[in-house]
Design a protein around this motif. Structure first.
Motif, PDB file in Angstrom:
ATOM      1  N   ASP A   2       0.846  -1.183   0.000  1.00 33.87           N
ATOM      2  CA  ASP A   2       0.000   0.000   0.000  1.00 33.87           C
ATOM      3  C   ASP A   2       0.888   1.243   0.000  1.00 33.87           C
ATOM      4  O   ASP A   2       1.483   1.589   1.021  1.00 33.87           O
ATOM      5  N   SER A   4       0.069   4.289  -0.142  1.00 39.15           N
ATOM      6  CA  SER A   4      -0.529   5.455   0.508  1.00 39.15           C
ATOM      7  C   SER A   4       0.153   5.808   1.834  1.00 39.15           C
ATOM      8  O   SER A   4       0.105   6.962   2.255  1.00 39.15           O
ATOM      9  N   ASP A  30      -7.635  10.426  -7.113  1.00 37.73           N
ATOM     10  CA  ASP A  30      -6.695  10.259  -6.010  1.00 37.73           C
ATOM     11  C   ASP A  30      -5.938   8.941  -6.165  1.00 37.73           C
ATOM     12  O   ASP A  30      -6.177   8.170  -7.087  1.00 37.73           O
ATOM     13  N   ASN A  32      -6.117   6.185  -4.766  1.00 31.74           N
ATOM     14  CA  ASN A  32      -6.856   4.930  -4.653  1.00 31.74           C
ATOM     15  C   ASN A  32      -7.106   4.288  -6.017  1.00 31.74           C
ATOM     16  O   ASN A  32      -7.428   3.112  -6.092  1.00 31.74           O
ATOM     17  N   HIS A  33      -6.964   5.076  -7.074  1.00 34.67           N
ATOM     18  CA  HIS A  33      -7.200   4.570  -8.421  1.00 34.67           C
ATOM     19  C   HIS A  33      -5.904   4.469  -9.233  1.00 34.67           C
ATOM     20  O   HIS A  33      -5.948   4.455 -10.452  1.00 34.67           O
ATOM     21  N   TRP A  34      -4.772   4.360  -8.578  1.00 32.16           N
ATOM     22  CA  TRP A  34      -3.490   4.411  -9.281  1.00 32.16           C
ATOM     23  C   TRP A  34      -3.276   3.242 -10.230  1.00 32.16           C
ATOM     24  O   TRP A  34      -2.640   3.396 -11.260  1.00 32.16           O
TER      25      TRP A  34
END
Length: 121
Positions: A2, A4, A30, A32-34
């Motif tokens: 992760d 993030s 953002d 979360n959609h990488w």
């Protein structure tokens, strides 16, 4: 992994500004959609290696303000903004963390655009 955990939100309130359909700001997602994104934006606040003595700690967010206003005529390009890399105790630790993130993204065939920071990166 992760990714993030390595980032903090950009100091930017996109929600307060309205963008048109053709502007980048309306289409950036953002982190979360990488995995779906073609291009990843990474903010770099590190400026301890800056020899010019200028404060670069807000450069990434200033770049975003202008970048989000630009037009993007290609509707099929997906862009994700990770925010800004969290500060570390040393430049070396920062660069190691940045290298790990970049390596992870490049191994996934992502194009990465680094915003801000000094020349040390």
């Amino acid at each position: 992994m992760d990714l993030s955990v390595f980032f903090q939100a950009a100091d930017l309130t996109r929600e307060e500004k309205e963008y048109t359909v053709g502007q980048l700001g309306a289409r950036i997602r953002d982190m979360n959609h990488w995995e779906e994104a073609d291009i990843i934006l990474l903010g770099n606040l590190e400026d301890r290696g800056n020899k010019a003595g200028k404060d670069l700690s807000h450069a990434a967010d200033k770049i975003r303000e202008k970048l989000y206003e630009l037009s993007l005529p290609y509707s099929d390009i997906k862009i994700a903004d990770f925010g800004n890399l969290k500060p570390k105790e040393s430049i070396e630790a920062h660069n190691e963390m940045f290298a790990y993130v970049l390596r992870t993204l490049l191994e996934q065939d992502k194009r990465v655009l680094i915003l801000g920071g000094d020349q040390s990166i």
